[in-house]
Motif scaffolding. Sequence first.
Motif, short mmCIF file in Angstrom:
data_model
loop_
_atom_site.label_atom_id
_atom_site.label_comp_id
_atom_site.label_asym_id
_atom_site.label_seq_id
_atom_site.Cartn_x
_atom_site.Cartn_y
_atom_site.Cartn_z
N GLY A 14 8.44 -15.46 -78.82
CA GLY A 14 9.76 -14.87 -78.70
C GLY A 14 9.83 -13.43 -79.17
N LEU A 15 9.04 -13.06 -80.16
CA LEU A 15 9.05 -11.69 -80.68
C LEU A 15 8.62 -10.70 -79.61
N VAL A 16 7.58 -11.04 -78.87
CA VAL A 16 7.07 -10.15 -77.82
C VAL A 16 7.91 -10.26 -76.55
N THR A 17 8.19 -11.50 -76.11
CA THR A 17 8.93 -11.67 -74.86
C THR A 17 10.37 -11.16 -74.99
N GLY A 18 10.94 -11.27 -76.19
CA GLY A 18 12.28 -10.74 -76.40
C GLY A 18 12.32 -9.23 -76.23
N ARG A 19 11.33 -8.55 -76.79
CA ARG A 19 11.25 -7.09 -76.65
C ARG A 19 10.99 -6.70 -75.19
N LEU A 20 10.10 -7.42 -74.53
CA LEU A 20 9.82 -7.14 -73.12
C LEU A 20 11.07 -7.35 -72.26
N PHE A 21 11.84 -8.37 -72.61
CA PHE A 21 13.08 -8.63 -71.88
C PHE A 21 14.04 -7.46 -72.00
N GLY A 26 14.28 -13.10 -80.33
CA GLY A 26 12.84 -13.30 -80.43
C GLY A 26 12.34 -13.31 -81.86
N MET A 27 12.87 -12.41 -82.69
CA MET A 27 12.47 -12.38 -84.10
C MET A 27 12.86 -13.68 -84.79
N PHE A 28 14.06 -14.16 -84.50
CA PHE A 28 14.49 -15.43 -85.11
C PHE A 28 13.58 -16.57 -84.69
N LEU A 29 13.28 -16.67 -83.41
CA LEU A 29 12.44 -17.76 -82.91
C LEU A 29 11.05 -17.72 -83.54
N CYS A 70 17.79 -16.92 -90.48
CA CYS A 70 16.36 -17.09 -90.17
C CYS A 70 15.71 -18.09 -91.12
N ILE A 71 16.04 -18.01 -92.41
CA ILE A 71 15.49 -18.94 -93.39
C ILE A 71 15.97 -20.36 -93.11
N SER A 72 17.24 -20.48 -92.73
CA SER A 72 17.78 -21.82 -92.41
C SER A 72 17.07 -22.42 -91.21
N GLY A 100 21.16 -32.62 -81.08
CA GLY A 100 21.34 -31.84 -79.86
C GLY A 100 22.33 -30.70 -80.03
N THR A 101 23.34 -30.89 -80.87
CA THR A 101 24.32 -29.83 -81.10
C THR A 101 23.65 -28.62 -81.77
N TYR A 102 22.75 -28.91 -82.72
CA TYR A 102 22.06 -27.80 -83.40
C TYR A 102 21.17 -27.04 -82.43
N VAL A 103 20.40 -27.77 -81.64
CA VAL A 103 19.44 -27.12 -80.74
C VAL A 103 20.15 -26.33 -79.65
N SER A 104 21.26 -26.86 -79.14
CA SER A 104 21.95 -26.17 -78.04
C SER A 104 22.59 -24.87 -78.50
N LEU A 105 23.07 -24.82 -79.75
CA LEU A 105 23.76 -23.63 -80.26
C LEU A 105 22.88 -22.77 -81.16
N LEU A 106 21.62 -23.12 -81.24
CA LEU A 106 20.69 -22.47 -82.16
C LEU A 106 20.70 -20.95 -82.03
N LEU A 107 20.77 -20.45 -80.80
CA LEU A 107 20.64 -19.01 -80.57
C LEU A 107 21.97 -18.29 -80.47
N ALA A 108 23.07 -19.01 -80.49
CA ALA A 108 24.38 -18.37 -80.39
C ALA A 108 24.68 -17.46 -81.58
N PRO A 109 24.46 -17.87 -82.83
CA PRO A 109 24.73 -16.97 -83.95
C PRO A 109 23.93 -15.67 -83.93
#
Length: 444
Positions: free
Chosen positions: A112-119, A384-387, A263-265, A360-369
């Motif tokens: 995610g760190l690399v692909t996020g930047r490329l995106f 990407g950094m978070f992932l 990120c720690i969470s 499933g609720t956690y995984v679906s909203l994981l990237l929203a914050p």
Amino acid sequence: MSEKGAPVIQGSELGLPLPDPDAIRDDQTLHEKTSQEFTDKFAKFAGEAPDGGVKAWSVIVASMLTTFCTFGYVNTWGIFQDYYEQVMLPDQSPSTIAWIGSIQYTFIFVPGLVTGRLFDLGHFKIPYFIASCGLIVCTFLTAECKHFWQFFLVQGLFTGLFSGIAFSPAISVVSHWFSKKKGLALGITAIGSSLGGTLFPIAGQNLIPLVGFKWTVRVFGFMTLLTLGIANLALDRRLPPVNARGGLFNLSAFRNPAYTIYCISGITCFLGLYTALTYLPVSATAVGVSSNFSFYLVAIANAGSGFGRLSAGLLADRIGPLNVMIPFTGLAAILTFAWPYASSQGALIGISVVYGFASGTYVSLLLAPPMAMGDVGDVGRRVGMFLTIAALGTLLGTPISGAINARTGGFKDPGFYAGGVVIFSVLLLLVVRYLQLGRLFGKC
């Protein structure tokens, strides 16, 4: 030396070839034409996110198909864990076999760190196509594996890596098309992983006795070929590339304490979230449930997860993603504590359904914050950094649980460990919510 009155051209004195004025005009025309074409490509999508329309929803379908083949396939690891322990790799310990699934989960996040930047820079279609081809090839190659190191490399490392390269941009692009309905869009996208996590185990359970392990996995490969083929045609970005300052890392993002603690969470939650899902079939067999039925527990949990993901998306648009994630992730932790005490088929089904819904609720909203913690032009890098950071939890979580299981000979201690770290992540999410909102009550 030039003649008196003639203009002195320094490039000529240095022996450099002089540019042709016509060539200069041609280059300028080409540059202007290219720039105009690039601008026109995104001009029709300028302005706020459409939050709907054929194009926007087709992108969501493509993202859903991506999660079907990436997270959906990886979420079926529980059936592979059980089958490998009994048939393919009986000489390996459960914790050793668990490293295959752990590496899969980890490498969905690491790229995610690399692909996020490329995106963010606009490099989107080609990496996605290469990852799709790699994932299809790895699925077919898994059918030919016989030894642990082969499964580790093909099904663990490379399947996870190609899944990660495809997954991150497919999720990041959602923020290009949806703003007010982003929660719903992310929920629908995440349903893909539930569908995959439901269909793959059911297909495996029914096909292995009929055609054997090899052809079962080959069928998985054909399913992946079809879905990713459609996704490659439909997936697209709306906004032009943005060369945000900071390079690969945006360290300024960590000046926001809410982002840092989030990120720690993510690390702590993934240290325990997949323990129950991974060991449900094994624990069911241990208490006397038939192995033919125990395979379905993973499918049942993923089916429940699908309802949780869609419900979470609808609720998040109304009350905020963190307000949805916190109570349901806490419920997942409680069920992780309770799971080892389930000693009947009915109890295991109940825990599978409710646990799947809650997790499933956690995984679906994981990237929203993290999407909301900065500008949309930098969303790929921030996500990407978070992932990549959260990948540490996915790497260590299930092997630690497997090692505890091997040492104690039961699942109560792994349940206490996994439930405990998930509860700790919920406490961190409460801190994130307060830092982000600035008060105790409100949409966040």
